[in-house]
Enzyme design. Structure first.
Site, PDB file in Angstrom:
ATOM      1  N   LYS A 205      22.807   0.037  13.881  1.00 39.86           N
ATOM      2  CA  LYS A 205      22.134   1.041  13.267  1.00 39.86           C
ATOM      3  C   LYS A 205      21.537   1.910  14.489  1.00 39.86           C
ATOM      4  CE  LYS A 205      22.779  -1.245   9.485  1.00 39.86           C
ATOM      5  NZ  LYS A 205      23.596  -2.433   9.485  1.00 39.86           N
TER       6      LYS A 205
ATOM      7  N   ARG B 128       7.289   1.547   6.293  1.00 39.94           N
ATOM      8  CA  ARG B 128       6.350   2.884   6.076  1.00 39.94           C
ATOM      9  C   ARG B 128       5.581   3.009   7.161  1.00 39.94           C
ATOM     10  NH1 ARG B 128       4.053   1.885  -0.024  1.00 39.94           N
ATOM     11  NH2 ARG B 128       3.194   0.292   0.720  1.00 39.94           N
ATOM     12  N   LYS B 129       5.687   2.276   8.262  1.00 45.99           N
ATOM     13  CA  LYS B 129       4.673   2.643   9.375  1.00 45.99           C
ATOM     14  C   LYS B 129       5.450   2.932  10.645  1.00 45.99           C
ATOM     15  CE  LYS B 129       0.728   1.698   7.518  1.00 45.99           C
ATOM     16  NZ  LYS B 129       1.372   2.248   6.125  1.00 45.99           N
TER      17      LYS B 129
ATOM     18  N   ASP C 224      -2.553  -4.741  -1.605  1.00 48.85           N
ATOM     19  CA  ASP C 224      -1.501  -3.554  -1.630  1.00 48.85           C
ATOM     20  C   ASP C 224      -0.363  -3.896  -1.357  1.00 48.85           C
ATOM     21  OD1 ASP C 224      -0.993  -0.931  -1.666  1.00 48.85           O
ATOM     22  OD2 ASP C 224      -1.691  -0.358   0.353  1.00 48.85           O
ATOM     23  N   ALA C 225       0.752  -3.335  -2.046  1.00 52.17           N
ATOM     24  CA  ALA C 225       2.194  -3.898  -2.107  1.00 52.17           C
ATOM     25  C   ALA C 225       2.510  -3.334  -0.611  1.00 52.17           C
ATOM     26  CB  ALA C 225       2.884  -3.209  -3.065  1.00 52.17           C
TER      27      ALA C 225
ATOM     28  N   GLU D 264      15.678  -4.861   3.472  1.00 53.89           N
ATOM     29  CA  GLU D 264      14.418  -4.246   3.004  1.00 53.89           C
ATOM     30  C   GLU D 264      13.495  -5.438   2.400  1.00 53.89           C
ATOM     31  OE1 GLU D 264      13.924  -1.535   3.804  1.00 53.89           O
ATOM     32  OE2 GLU D 264      15.913  -0.707   4.582  1.00 53.89           O
TER      33      GLU D 264
ATOM     34  N   GLU E 106      22.005  -5.038   2.542  1.00 52.33           N
ATOM     35  CA  GLU E 106      23.572  -5.407   2.758  1.00 52.33           C
ATOM     36  C   GLU E 106      23.626  -6.143   4.045  1.00 52.33           C
ATOM     37  OE1 GLU E 106      22.044  -2.587   0.396  1.00 52.33           O
ATOM     38  OE2 GLU E 106      22.243  -1.728   2.221  1.00 52.33           O
TER      39      GLU E 106
ATOM     40  N   LYS F 222       3.374  -4.315   7.280  1.00 54.89           N
ATOM     41  CA  LYS F 222       3.832  -5.170   8.434  1.00 54.89           C
ATOM     42  C   LYS F 222       4.420  -6.473   8.264  1.00 54.89           C
ATOM     43  CE  LYS F 222       4.188  -2.216  11.460  1.00 54.89           C
ATOM     44  NZ  LYS F 222       5.720  -2.260  11.921  1.00 54.89           N
TER      45      LYS F 222
ATOM     46  N   LYS G  22      16.966  -3.741  10.452  1.00 52.40           N
ATOM     47  CA  LYS G  22      18.296  -3.246  10.840  1.00 52.40           C
ATOM     48  C   LYS G  22      18.904  -3.792  11.888  1.00 52.40           C
ATOM     49  CE  LYS G  22      16.921   1.103   8.834  1.00 52.40           C
ATOM     50  NZ  LYS G  22      16.605   2.776   9.145  1.00 52.40           N
TER      51      LYS G  22
END
Length: 405
Positions: free
Chosen positions: A286, A261-262, A255-256, A44, A57, A19, A282
């Site tokens: 998109k 991812r959620k 933790d990375a 990202e 990008e 998060k 985004k």
């Protein structure tokens, strides 16, 4: 569909490493859109011990053009990143907003993607195409006033309460990273009891033993009791509070974290299908993002209009093509109108813009810097407030009913 069962959803706090990444990515989106409402952003973020890395990008007038950054732009991006981490509350040896190492690897958008997505600017009639192919789902149900699955709604609100008390000083022993999970017992499809609650929260030194641990546990139980409606908690509710013991090392130091991812936490807690695309980082061209927002808007208004007590809507796109390939409505046997007729009613409403990418953005007013707020505690079930969370409005309900009359 079974009428009696146990169902569980989880949430993670704003300090969870994934998060943190989502919020940084959306802070970058907001920064660029504030400079250019038509900016293209795909950002990202990687977070780990004392480090934040951006990649992706972009295209943004006045900020990044012809492969060159405008004066001061890189400094603004770094300030947005550090400010986000500071707002979350990370001032720890393993992750500190002021001293973390920062890398920016953002670069220009592919000209081939731009060619397929942009509207014609050469006198042609080409409409703006979808930024990617894919399927998106929206969902609503009448389990809570937010028209969200109760298990997820309560999981989000528990962690939002912990964050509020941490920042206000009411619970100074709390640190930013935390997770929650709520299991409810359903009878006749309605939640009737809380079977289990799981809360794992990062804490100050010493709060994993003795009186301090007892203080933390008592605080969590009180916070949960304040969130859940009367009658759901009982002596039979199973509690797991920091079940692994000490939780002092957390966030990106423990933790990375990565953007996107959620996606189940972000949407409906597993109560609805998910198309697979993440939202954060985004811009709203998109359709992973904007079409998921419009389908939530549509499903919520179907339920708000009394046309169903549960509604799932799917939409699909091809990259570079403006018109959606399909629209699907499923009211799970709860509808007061035929699902196919609801589909036709949706298609008949002009202000939805034919559900094209630009039509969606215009309808919901998405070309604004409104996204960082959405990147923690769920994109849905939030309160529409000014420009924020417009997809949570129920102002389409009367038009849907009229279209079906």
């Amino acid at each position: 569909m079974r009428s009696s069962y146990l169902f569980t959803s989880e949430s993670v706090s704003e300090g969870h490493p994934d998060k943190v990444s989502d919020q940084i990515s959306d802070a970058v989106v907001d920064l660029f859109i504030s400079k250019d409402p038509e900016a293209r952003v795909a950002c990202e973020t990687l977070t780990t011990t004392q480090r934040v890395v951006l990649a992706g990008e972009i295209r943004c007038k006045g900020v990044y053009e012809n492969g060159e950054w405008a004066d001061g732009a890189l400094e603004e991006i770094e300030a947005a990143v550090r400010g986000t981490v500071k707002d979350i509350g990370y001032e720890q040896d393993g992750f500190h907003w002021e001293t973390l190492a920062f890398e920016n690897h953002l670069h220009g958008q592919s000209s081939e993607i731009a060619m397929g997505v942009d509207a014609g600017d050469d006198g042609s009639n080409k409409d703006e195409g979808a930024g990617d192919q894919g399927i998106m789902f929206g969902f609503a149900c009448d389990e809570t006033p937010d028209l969200m699955p109760a298990t997820l709604d309560y999981s989000h609100k528990i962690l939002a309460r912990l964050a509020e008390d941490r920042k206000s000083g009411k619970a100074p022993f709390l640190e930013p990273d935390s997770k929650s999970q709520v299991t409810l017992r359903y009878e006749d499809g309605k939640p009737v009891a809380c079977a289990a609650v799981v809360v794992s929260t990062q804490h100050a030194s010493g709060y994993d033993d003795g009186e301090k641990e007892a203080e933390l546990h008592a605080y969590v139980k009180t916070a949960v009791a304040d969130i859940l409606p009367d009658g759901l908690l009982s002596d039979e509710t199973i509690w797991h509070i920091n079940p692994t013991g000490a939780f002092e090392i957390g966030g990106p130091d423990g933790d990375a974290g990565l953007t996107g991812r959620k996606i189940i936490v972000d949407t409906y807690g597993g109560a609805s299908p998910h198309g697979g695309g993440a939202f954060s980082g985004k811009d709203p061209t998109k359709v992973d993002r904007s079409a998921a927002y419009i389908t939530r808007y549509l499903a919520k208004n179907v339920v708000a209009a009394g046309l169903a007590s549960r509604c799932t809507i799917q939409i699909a796109y091809a990259i570079g093509v403006s018109e959606p390939l399909s629209l699907y409505v499923d009211t799970h046997g709860t509808g007061t109108a035929d699902d196919a007729k609801i589909e036709e009613a949706i298609k008949s409403i002009d202000r939805l813009g034919g559900l094209t990418p630009r039509g969606i953005r215009t309808c919901l007013g998405l070309n604004k810097p409104i996204y960082r707020k959405s990147a923690a505690y769920g994109h849905f079930g939030r309160t529409a407030d000014g420009d924020f969370f417009p997809w949570e409005k129920t102002d389409l309900a009367d038009e849907l009913k009229a279209a079906l009359a």
